[in-house]
Design a protein around this motif. Sequence first.
Motif, PDB file in Angstrom:
ATOM      1  N   THR A 191       0.469  -1.209   0.321  1.00  0.00           N
ATOM      2  CA  THR A 191      -0.046  -0.015  -0.255  1.00  0.00           C
ATOM      3  C   THR A 191       1.252   1.366   0.260  1.00  0.00           C
ATOM      4  O   THR A 191       1.556   0.799   1.052  1.00  0.00           O
ATOM      5  N   ILE A 204       1.007   5.386  -0.727  1.00  0.00           N
ATOM      6  CA  ILE A 204      -0.349   7.201  -0.980  1.00  0.00           C
ATOM      7  C   ILE A 204       0.304   7.980  -1.834  1.00  0.00           C
ATOM      8  O   ILE A 204       1.305   8.039  -2.004  1.00  0.00           O
ATOM      9  N   ASP A 205      -0.853   8.008  -2.748  1.00  0.00           N
ATOM     10  CA  ASP A 205      -0.149   9.020  -4.328  1.00  0.00           C
ATOM     11  C   ASP A 205       0.415  10.601  -3.304  1.00  0.00           C
ATOM     12  O   ASP A 205      -0.662  10.564  -2.642  1.00  0.00           O
ATOM     13  N   ALA A 240      -2.202  12.782  -4.185  1.00  0.00           N
ATOM     14  CA  ALA A 240      -2.769  13.577  -3.657  1.00  0.00           C
ATOM     15  C   ALA A 240      -3.610  12.433  -2.163  1.00  0.00           C
ATOM     16  O   ALA A 240      -4.871  13.106  -1.757  1.00  0.00           O
ATOM     17  N   GLY A 241      -2.817  12.011  -1.448  1.00  0.00           N
ATOM     18  CA  GLY A 241      -3.044  11.549  -0.239  1.00  0.00           C
ATOM     19  C   GLY A 241      -3.958  10.243  -0.032  1.00  0.00           C
ATOM     20  O   GLY A 241      -4.380   9.995   0.837  1.00  0.00           O
ATOM     21  N   GLU A 242      -4.920   9.812  -1.335  1.00  0.00           N
ATOM     22  CA  GLU A 242      -4.930   8.528  -1.184  1.00  0.00           C
ATOM     23  C   GLU A 242      -4.149   7.508  -1.441  1.00  0.00           C
ATOM     24  O   GLU A 242      -3.429   7.603  -2.259  1.00  0.00           O
ATOM     25  N   SER A 243      -4.659   6.457  -0.287  1.00  0.00           N
ATOM     26  CA  SER A 243      -3.737   4.666  -0.485  1.00  0.00           C
ATOM     27  C   SER A 243      -3.962   4.073  -1.793  1.00  0.00           C
ATOM     28  O   SER A 243      -5.125   4.143  -2.029  1.00  0.00           O
ATOM     29  N   TYR A 244      -3.448   3.615  -2.962  1.00  0.00           N
ATOM     30  CA  TYR A 244      -3.691   2.333  -3.495  1.00  0.00           C
ATOM     31  C   TYR A 244      -2.533   1.530  -3.432  1.00  0.00           C
ATOM     32  O   TYR A 244      -1.824   1.335  -2.742  1.00  0.00           O
ATOM     33  N   GLU A 245      -3.115   0.702  -3.877  1.00  0.00           N
ATOM     34  CA  GLU A 245      -2.383  -0.573  -3.399  1.00  0.00           C
ATOM     35  C   GLU A 245      -1.164  -1.174  -4.870  1.00  0.00           C
ATOM     36  O   GLU A 245      -1.742  -0.932  -5.519  1.00  0.00           O
TER      37      GLU A 245
END
Lengths: 206, 206
Positions: free
Chosen positions: B174, B176-177, B179-184
């Motif tokens: 995981t 954090i991009d 934009a502050g969004e987490s992604y896998e």
Amino acid sequence: MFLSEADLLSKAHSLAGRHVASLGSRAHKGGVGELVEIALGLTPGSSPEPDVASLGIEVKTLPVQNGKVIESTWVCSATPSSILEETWSTSRVRKKLARVLFVPVEGGDVPVDARRVGTAFLWSPNLDDEAILRRDWEDLADLVAHGLGFAVSARRGTALQLRPKAKDNTVRRTSIDVAGESYEHAPQGFYLRRPFTQGIIAAVFG
Amino acid sequence: MFLSEADLLSKAHSLAGRHVASLGSRAHKGGVGELVEIALGLTPGSSPEPDVASLGIEVKTLPVQNGKVIESTWVCSATPSSILEETWSTSRVRKKLARVLFVPVEGGDVPVDARRVGTAFLWSPNLDDEAILRRDWEDLADLVAHGLGFAVSARRGTALQLRPKAKDNTVRRTSIDVAGESYEHAPQGFYLRRPFTQGIIAAVFG
DNA sequence: GGGGATCCACTGTTGGATCCAG
DNA sequence: CTGGATCCAACAGTGGATCCCC
């Protein structure tokens, strides 16, 4: 007929963008090459037209897919007897490649009729090309002249390679070796490797 | 431990010609690398030995068969968070590749125990190498930093490439991009392409 | 048989997946 | 989860075989 290179090139340029179907119908190996020659006012199979002969120009279609050359290019046959009478300077390989009108044509999976003709260009080997071709030719020709062509794999040679050329692998020709003995062998010829013609395309079109 | 590069290289040279079996038994992927490190007095898996760390040397076995490098070479992981804190000058890729002890080892079909160790050599990138590595790294790192690593194919890059590295393709991490969004995403890392290490071998052994 | 080439089975390469120890 | 790498199915490249017309 044509009076100059410029005339021939101009005529070839007029074919750019056309589909093979618009040139006629010859849905067999070699058919596209013949159609292009006819479209240029030449007569496939006969000796070169006077103008083209005097210009020393060889016409070759170059099958291309996604910007990549997908087949090697036939140059001429390589028999012991013919090679014995040649040196690089007098060779048919050098003569044929001295000035070539390359006509890129779509190839590969595209149906023959749907193949588009590209922008033709005139090419002559530069000093590096000439040196490489000469080295390859002298190496391969020497082997062929000594009756060793049968043992030469297409892996040999950087720009030029030796490959069989016949209706099938049962075809044999007879030659006389240096000891005066006759022997049989498969017909072979010189081809330009794909990476070599690919390099030519890259140099011309960036 | 080692006091100098020369000591390390000397020790590595003493392994030349030996079979892997004589170093111990680790018949698994990575086992040869571990055995070589142990034979050099290092401790695989732990942080670098003081001497080796102070020398800034990375030890890598290089699987070779018939004079050809047969596998790419792992360099280090490539996670968005780690990359964000790096620039080429400070990157782990540059540090690891600044000085490498390459230990050629037979690979491929040869049974692990029967593989012979070759003559190790120390390598540092020359100016061309460095420029290429830097270009590749900056390109790939930029994509990874922006969370686009998942979309990068191993085809990208001349000397360096980005590839998955995990127990299997189900493994996710995981991040954090921007934009502050987490992604896998699948774990990825930097590898040296084979043609690059092949070039190094060729330069060293002619 | 020569001149115009392309076909395709095989082989070599490699991108993505995976393995084990610590 | 990191550090040591190798495995292997799929793809790309090409050597040898082949096709058609004249």
